[in-house]
Design a protein around this motif. Structure first.
Motif, PDB file in Angstrom:
ATOM      1  N   UNK A  34       0.830  -1.200   0.000  1.00  0.00           N
ATOM      2  CA  UNK A  34       0.000   0.000   0.000  1.00  0.00           C
ATOM      3  C   UNK A  34       0.868   1.254   0.000  1.00  0.00           C
ATOM      4  N   UNK A  35       1.954   1.176   0.772  1.00  0.00           N
ATOM      5  CA  UNK A  35       2.831   2.339   0.874  1.00  0.00           C
ATOM      6  C   UNK A  35       3.543   2.572  -0.461  1.00  0.00           C
ATOM      7  N   UNK A  49       2.562   1.651  -3.524  1.00  0.00           N
ATOM      8  CA  UNK A  49       1.704   2.003  -4.652  1.00  0.00           C
ATOM      9  C   UNK A  49       0.253   2.028  -4.169  1.00  0.00           C
ATOM     10  N   UNK A  50      -0.338   3.196  -4.204  1.00  0.00           N
ATOM     11  CA  UNK A  50      -1.665   3.368  -3.629  1.00  0.00           C
ATOM     12  C   UNK A  50      -2.739   3.067  -4.680  1.00  0.00           C
ATOM     13  N   UNK A  80      -5.693   1.815  -4.387  1.00  0.00           N
ATOM     14  CA  UNK A  80      -7.080   2.181  -4.043  1.00  0.00           C
ATOM     15  C   UNK A  80      -7.372   3.637  -4.435  1.00  0.00           C
ATOM     16  N   UNK A  81      -6.376   4.495  -4.227  1.00  0.00           N
ATOM     17  CA  UNK A  81      -6.562   5.915  -4.577  1.00  0.00           C
ATOM     18  C   UNK A  81      -6.696   6.076  -6.086  1.00  0.00           C
ATOM     19  N   UNK A 101     -10.006   4.871  -7.163  1.00  0.00           N
ATOM     20  CA  UNK A 101     -11.088   5.782  -6.746  1.00  0.00           C
ATOM     21  C   UNK A 101     -11.209   6.943  -7.739  1.00  0.00           C
ATOM     22  N   UNK A 102     -10.072   7.542  -8.097  1.00  0.00           N
ATOM     23  CA  UNK A 102     -10.111   8.679  -9.039  1.00  0.00           C
ATOM     24  C   UNK A 102     -10.566   8.198 -10.414  1.00  0.00           C
ATOM     25  N   UNK A 130      -3.046  10.668   0.709  1.00  0.00           N
ATOM     26  CA  UNK A 130      -1.741   9.982   0.681  1.00  0.00           C
ATOM     27  C   UNK A 130      -1.468   9.360  -0.688  1.00  0.00           C
ATOM     28  N   UNK A 131      -1.393  10.194  -1.669  1.00  0.00           N
ATOM     29  CA  UNK A 131      -1.242   9.718  -3.041  1.00  0.00           C
ATOM     30  C   UNK A 131      -0.091  10.478  -3.684  1.00  0.00           C
ATOM     31  N   UNK A 151       0.835   8.812  -9.146  1.00  0.00           N
ATOM     32  CA  UNK A 151      -0.458   8.127  -9.055  1.00  0.00           C
ATOM     33  C   UNK A 151      -1.611   9.040  -9.485  1.00  0.00           C
ATOM     34  N   UNK A 191     -15.886   7.914  -2.380  1.00  0.00           N
ATOM     35  CA  UNK A 191     -14.739   8.396  -3.157  1.00  0.00           C
ATOM     36  C   UNK A 191     -13.618   8.849  -2.220  1.00  0.00           C
ATOM     37  N   UNK A 216     -11.774   5.921  -0.739  1.00  0.00           N
ATOM     38  CA  UNK A 216     -10.865   5.310  -1.715  1.00  0.00           C
ATOM     39  C   UNK A 216      -9.652   6.190  -1.978  1.00  0.00           C
ATOM     40  N   UNK A 217      -9.896   7.487  -2.086  1.00  0.00           N
ATOM     41  CA  UNK A 217      -8.802   8.424  -2.367  1.00  0.00           C
ATOM     42  C   UNK A 217      -7.720   8.341  -1.294  1.00  0.00           C
TER      43      UNK A 217
END
Lengths: 259, 313
Positions: free
Chosen positions: A4-5, A7-8, A10-11, A14-15, A102-103, A107, B102, B105-106
């Motif tokens: 996760x640290x 490569x995010x 989930x973020x 989400x986008x 935290x992206x 990313x 959202x 997830x972000x």
């Protein structure tokens, strides 16, 4: 956790999902309008005028303009999608959420540009399918065709992203596509081969970067090109790398994103 | 000793325009407390919060959130932080549910419908989950901003002017919500220029003015330390002027001579109240009522900020 640290995902997802959902919500604007517009081009240039035109390099005129028309939509839609995706949060103020998440910058670019390019590629393929109802189409190098499609969509989405960061109003957002990209595309061989231009104009046309993109893409269809495909590919990659450099500078300096 | 959850060391910020928004800020926030940052408009409150949350780049200094430096370890630091900004910035076409999921997830969290549902229910937004944000009232939008900030389960929550422009009832609800969050282990840092808000909720108070942190103190201690008390005698007959025999108490007359006011320091060894009352009786001054009043945080704040302002001038 370590993954996760590093490569995010989930973020990014989400986008990406958020941007794709917006395209779905504005289906008429994002897909239907460009497809109808392109169909009209085929009716006018393919059927009405095209039937009276000579073949170009052995390709019927209606079929010859297909790659150029796909590129025309691909350029404008990639820029629109890429710029609007990042400009809208700036405009409504929700950019705070992106900047405080935290992206990584990479990313953010992958998510926004990925979504913008996906939309453009879908649109390009839809136009291709639409065109096949009007004119006979051959794709001699499907691998290259997909490669050019993906690379050009990504590059112009990246360019749109830069535009979205730079723009401080809707007018600026539309200025570059309308005043620069569209004329360059029309003059870049969308509807003709630059060999058809008289001598000095042909040389001048070679300074138009769009010529190389359209030429390469058209080559993947009919093996006919204004410039060598290697040069087209190099030009496309060069433009892509230039956009990447600008984006990395934007994030390094926080240009128009962070104070 | 309560652990420190946010640590700010020698933080400064000068904007490109040359405006020095923060001048060497040092501050530790304790785990589980409600810390109120008070200051007039333009004092540097929002800049400070924006730096900690990653929105503004500091000129120098370091900030640690739960032990993670906000620039070097930005992923871990930011994952601990939730922010509710001052402005109601929402994507008006999104639904409450979509915008909250959202945000989760972000911030790198896996989808968790149960958790998001709980947050929305806690904020009485569940019934509005499918409503577009543009259809909500200002108060509801403020709740959505809080839901978004809580969606990734932060342990540190920044509330930038959380009750600005909301009605009294919602304000009370917000205070209640903030207390509940604190009870669940969330550290709350709020900025406000409503003194009663800080007085009502905060455990500790920091006062910032012109980019400088003037003081940081436990609320109760602050009021006790800097607090003054006033005793007011409501006279039966109005008094034209204070008799010289009462000179040593430095009294003042209010309400057209109907009130005799004595201001004294609660921490002083001798407050002077008994002797004053004796002297008043000796002089034959009759009063029909007596009341006392402790100075509020607002009085303290105004006095601090204006003292600094005079010193700077």
């Amino acid at each position: 956790m370590s993954e996760w640290i590093a490569f995010n995902r989930h973020s990014i997802w989400a986008i990406y999902k958020f941007e794709m959902a917006r395209a779905w919500r504005t289906l008429t604007q994002s897909i239907v309008t460009p497809v109808i517009t392109t169909s009209l081009y085929f009716v006018v240039f393919g059927s009405a005028i095209g039937s009276r035109m000579k073949e170009i390099d052995g390709v019927p005129y209606g079929a010859f303009i297909v790659p150029g028309l796909i590129m025309l939509s691909l350029f404008t839609q990639s820029i629109f999608n890429g710029s609007f995706g990042i400009y809208f949060p700036k405009f409504v103020g929700t950019i705070y959420e992106l900047l405080s998440a935290p992206i990584s910058y990479l990313e953010i670019v992958i998510a926004y540009v990925g979504a913008a390019a996906t939309k453009s590629i879908i649109l390009g393929l839809l136009i291709l399918i639409t065109a096949s109802f009007f004119v006979p189409i051959k794709i001699l190098h499907p691998g290259f065709m997909i490669a050019f499609l993906v690379l050009i969509a990504t590059t112009f989405s990246l360019f749109g992203f830069i535009l979205g960061v730079w723009a401080q109003g809707f007018e600026q957002l539309q200025m570059i596509p309308m005043l620069i990209i569209t004329p360059l595309t029309f003059l870049g061989g969308s509807f003709y081969s630059i060999d058809m231009l008289p001598a000095p104009w042909r040389t001048i046309a070679l300074f138009n970067p769009v010529v190389y993109l359209i030429s390469g893409f058209r080559w993947s269809f009919y093996e006919t090109a204004d410039v060598a495909v290697e040069i087209s590919l190099a030009a496309t990659l060069g433009f892509f790398l230039a956009c990447l450099l600008v984006v990395s500078w934007i994030f390094k300096t926080g240009y128009r994103l962070k104070s | 000793m309560t652990p420190i959850v946010v640590s700010i060391k020698d933080l400064t910020k000068t904007y490109a325009s040359g405006l020095q928004a923060l001048k060497t800020i040092n501050l530790d926030i304790r785990k589980g407390e409600i810390f109120a940052l008070l200051g007039p408009n333009g004092a540097g409150k929002t800049t400070l919060i924006s730096i900690i949350c990653g929105i503004v780049t500091p000129s120098s200094g370091e900030v640690y959130a739960d032990g993670h430096e906000i620039r070097r370890d930005y992923r871990l630091a930011r994952s601990k932080i939730g922010l509710v900004p001052q402005e109601l910035t929402t994507d008006r076409f999104e639904t409450v549910w979509a915008t909250t999921t959202f945000s989760r997830g972000l911030f790198g969290k896996k989808p968790n419908k149960d958790y998001v549902e709980r947050v929305l229910r806690d904020l009485t937004l569940w019934d509005k989950r499918n409503a577009q944000l543009q259809t909500l009232s200002g108060g509801m939008k403020r709740r959505v901003m809080i839901a978004k900030a809580l969606s990734h389960e932060p342990t540190i929550l920044f509330l930038d002017e959380p009750t600005a422009g909301v009605d009294v009832e919602l304000r009370r609800d917000m205070w209640e919500l903030v207390r509940r969050l604190r009870d669940n282990g969330v550290t709350i840092i709020l900025t406000t220029h409503y003194i009663d808000e800080a007085e009502e909720m905060a455990d500790r108070i920091g006062v910032i003015n012109r980019g400088e942190l003037i003081l940081v103190e436990d609320k109760a201690k602050l009021i006790k330390k800097l607090g003054k008390k006033q005793m007011t005698l409501v006279l039966q007959e109005p008094m034209a002027k204070i008799p010289p025999e009462l000179g040593e108490w430095h009294l003042s007359l209010n309400d057209g001579g109907h009130e005799l006011v004595y201001t004294f320091d609660t921490n002083a060894e001798r407050t002077g109240v008994p002797s004053l009352l004796r002297r008043v009786a000796d002089l034959g001054i009759h009063f029909r009522d007596l009341n006392t009043e402790q100075s509020s945080l607002e009085d303290i704040f105004v006095s601090l900020v204006s003292d600094r302002g005079k010193a700077a001038a």
